[in-house]
Design a protein around this motif. Structure first.
Motif, short mmCIF file in Angstrom:
data_model
loop_
_atom_site.label_atom_id
_atom_site.label_comp_id
_atom_site.label_asym_id
_atom_site.label_seq_id
_atom_site.Cartn_x
_atom_site.Cartn_y
_atom_site.Cartn_z
N PRO A 98 -50.92 -53.14 16.74
CA PRO A 98 -49.89 -54.53 17.00
C PRO A 98 -48.50 -54.85 16.54
O PRO A 98 -48.06 -53.97 16.43
CB PRO A 98 -50.39 -56.04 15.80
CG PRO A 98 -50.82 -54.73 15.09
CD PRO A 98 -51.28 -53.37 15.46
N THR B 6 -53.66 -57.66 10.16
CA THR B 6 -53.67 -57.76 11.28
C THR B 6 -55.11 -58.78 11.71
O THR B 6 -54.75 -59.04 13.03
CB THR B 6 -54.42 -56.59 12.49
OG1 THR B 6 -55.70 -56.61 11.78
CG2 THR B 6 -53.63 -54.96 11.26
N ASP C 214 -57.55 -58.67 13.08
CA ASP C 214 -58.50 -57.60 13.84
C ASP C 214 -59.79 -57.53 12.58
O ASP C 214 -59.28 -56.76 11.92
CB ASP C 214 -58.05 -56.96 14.12
CG ASP C 214 -56.98 -57.14 15.97
OD1 ASP C 214 -57.25 -58.08 15.83
OD2 ASP C 214 -56.01 -56.47 16.19
N ARG D 45 -62.16 -60.63 16.86
CA ARG D 45 -60.70 -61.57 15.73
C ARG D 45 -61.48 -62.44 14.74
O ARG D 45 -62.46 -63.07 14.36
CB ARG D 45 -59.63 -62.69 16.43
CG ARG D 45 -59.33 -61.61 17.48
CD ARG D 45 -58.43 -61.10 17.28
NE ARG D 45 -57.08 -61.67 15.89
CZ ARG D 45 -56.16 -61.73 15.41
NH1 ARG D 45 -55.40 -60.42 16.02
NH2 ARG D 45 -55.16 -61.91 15.21
N GLN E 229 -56.91 -65.95 17.16
CA GLN E 229 -55.72 -65.72 17.99
C GLN E 229 -56.26 -65.09 19.19
O GLN E 229 -56.81 -63.98 19.37
CB GLN E 229 -54.46 -65.03 17.15
CG GLN E 229 -53.16 -64.11 17.76
CD GLN E 229 -53.07 -63.43 16.94
OE1 GLN E 229 -52.99 -62.04 16.92
NE2 GLN E 229 -52.19 -63.57 16.35
N ILE E 230 -55.41 -64.90 20.34
CA ILE E 230 -55.90 -64.63 21.34
C ILE E 230 -55.23 -64.24 22.20
O ILE E 230 -53.48 -64.38 22.28
CB ILE E 230 -56.82 -66.18 22.75
CG1 ILE E 230 -55.88 -66.93 22.95
CG2 ILE E 230 -57.97 -66.70 21.81
CD1 ILE E 230 -56.20 -67.38 23.41
N LYS E 231 -55.48 -63.50 23.40
CA LYS E 231 -54.40 -63.22 24.58
C LYS E 231 -54.99 -63.63 25.34
O LYS E 231 -56.23 -63.61 25.83
CB LYS E 231 -54.93 -61.41 24.13
CG LYS E 231 -53.19 -60.39 23.60
CD LYS E 231 -52.91 -59.38 24.20
CE LYS E 231 -51.84 -59.00 23.53
NZ LYS E 231 -51.81 -57.69 23.80
N GLN F 55 -49.93 -62.89 26.82
CA GLN F 55 -49.40 -63.22 25.76
C GLN F 55 -50.03 -63.38 24.37
O GLN F 55 -51.27 -64.04 24.96
CB GLN F 55 -48.54 -65.05 25.93
CG GLN F 55 -48.07 -64.64 27.24
CD GLN F 55 -46.55 -64.45 26.86
OE1 GLN F 55 -45.82 -64.31 25.64
NE2 GLN F 55 -45.72 -64.55 28.44
N ARG F 56 -49.12 -63.86 23.79
CA ARG F 56 -50.48 -63.94 22.27
C ARG F 56 -50.03 -65.26 21.63
O ARG F 56 -49.16 -65.10 21.76
CB ARG F 56 -50.12 -63.03 21.46
CG ARG F 56 -50.34 -62.71 19.59
CD ARG F 56 -50.54 -61.26 18.98
NE ARG F 56 -49.52 -60.92 19.03
CZ ARG F 56 -48.81 -60.59 17.86
NH1 ARG F 56 -49.98 -59.82 17.23
NH2 ARG F 56 -47.65 -59.52 17.85
N GLU G 245 -51.65 -68.37 19.18
CA GLU G 245 -52.06 -68.46 18.15
C GLU G 245 -53.10 -70.22 18.28
O GLU G 245 -51.90 -71.37 18.46
CB GLU G 245 -52.01 -69.09 16.91
CG GLU G 245 -50.93 -67.84 16.59
CD GLU G 245 -51.93 -67.38 15.24
OE1 GLU G 245 -52.90 -67.42 15.39
OE2 GLU G 245 -51.85 -66.16 14.54
#
Length: 320
Positions: free
Chosen positions: A14, A97, A99, A114, A118-120, A124-125, A127
């Motif tokens: 990250p 992290t 993760d 995860r 939190q996603i992408k 874009q990351r 929350e």
């Protein structure tokens, strides 16, 4: 097709660990099912811990904590967030992290998913909890936001009397465009599992047909400028017929697609349009309204000849 003479490195990390903290040289003959994120880079440490911050055994899943030379000092003017992100273990600072990983018998780390929500999305990351908290500041009693098919954010809200457009406007005024849900699904009661938590598996599928068609209630015909912008965003976002009233963040494009659309606008319509103007007016119809005065003001210097000709030709078309 990857040839045997090609060397592929899988790098993991990250931004809070200065991008890369683990690496793996991909074995194209052995890594056929999944590719490990590998081992820690020199001067980094990767710990796999359970909920009680105890080390897990080999092949057991746990949360990944990263320490070492590249771990960041903290978030600027966000002390509370920094405190949640960093932890001291054995007198060394580690980054949580979020993760989930496991370690195989060869010492390679394998990404499992995860720990939080939190996603992408489109690079874009995000929350999801931040979006949910924003929605809970309205009149709804409960909500959950999920990512659907790697393309959209869907918000499920529990309410008996709520205006979806009011929810959307509230999000638009408090969240960046990429965090605004594409669809709001209103339910009288969210499904609950045996533990009293929201059961995400029982949430109904959203109706994505609402995203692909122009609102039936919108009878305003498109202006020549709106049609031109719609063609640009159709090309840049790979969307056959983008809704002129929908925010760009909900059209399914990436940040690179936005830059591509901006370049096309500057080349074909007006050079005075910049990224700030684009994000301040996050729909085709909104953008057209602020660009139109620029076409009059800067017609001699800012609009290309081809764009002017196209706009002039469309001015004469018959209107319904």
């Amino acid at each position: 097709m990857v040839t045997r003479t090609c060397r592929i490195w899988n790098l993991y990390g990250p931004a809070e660990t200065t991008i890369d903290c683990a690496f793996h040289l991909v074995d194209i003959s052995a890594d056929t099912q999944s590719v490990p994120i590998g081992r820690a880079l020199p001067r980094y440490r990767c710990l796999i811990l359970d909920d009680f911050l105890q080390a897990v055994v080999i092949s057991q899943e746990g949360a990944l904590y990263v320490g070492g030379v590249g771990v960041f000092a903290g978030y600027l003017e966000r002390e509370e967030l920094t405190t949640r992100a960093l932890i001291v273990i054995d007198d060394e600072i580690f980054y949580r992290t979020g993760d989930l990983v496991r370690m195989d018998k060869n010492g390679f780390l394998h990404y499992q998913g995860r720990k939080d929500h939190q996603i992408k999305l489109h690079g874009q990351r995000i929350e999801l909890g931040e979006i949910e908290q924003c929605l809970l500041n309205t009149l709804i009693s409960a909500c959950v936001v999920i990512k659907w098919d790697d393309d959209h954010l869907v918000s499920y809200v529990q309410s008996t009397n709520i205006d979806v457009e009011e929810l959307r406007k509230h999000c638009q005024s408090h969240l960046p465009p990429h965090m605004i849900p594409s669809i709001f699904v209103v339910l009288e009661k969210l499904p609950i599992n045996a533990n009293g938590k929201i059961d995400r598996k029982l949430l109904p599928a959203p109706q994505f047909s609402l995203l692909t068609n122009i609102d039936q209630t919108d009878v305003i015909p498109l202006t020549p400028l709106e049609e031109h912008l719609q063609r640009i965003f159709s090309e840049a976002f790979h969307n056959e017929s983008p809704n002129v009233n929908m925010p760009f963040g909900q059209l399914g494009g990436t940040s690179l697609d936005v830059i591509r659309a901006l370049m096309l606008i500057q080349q074909e319509i007006c050079t005075k349009v910049d990224v700030g103007l684009l994000f301040a007016n996050p729909s085709i119809r909104q953008l057209a309204r602020v660009i139109e005065p620029l076409l009059v003001t800067y017609a001699d210097s800012s609009v290309t000849t081809s764009a002017l000709q196209l706009l002039q030709e469309n001015q004469d078309r018959s209107m319904p």
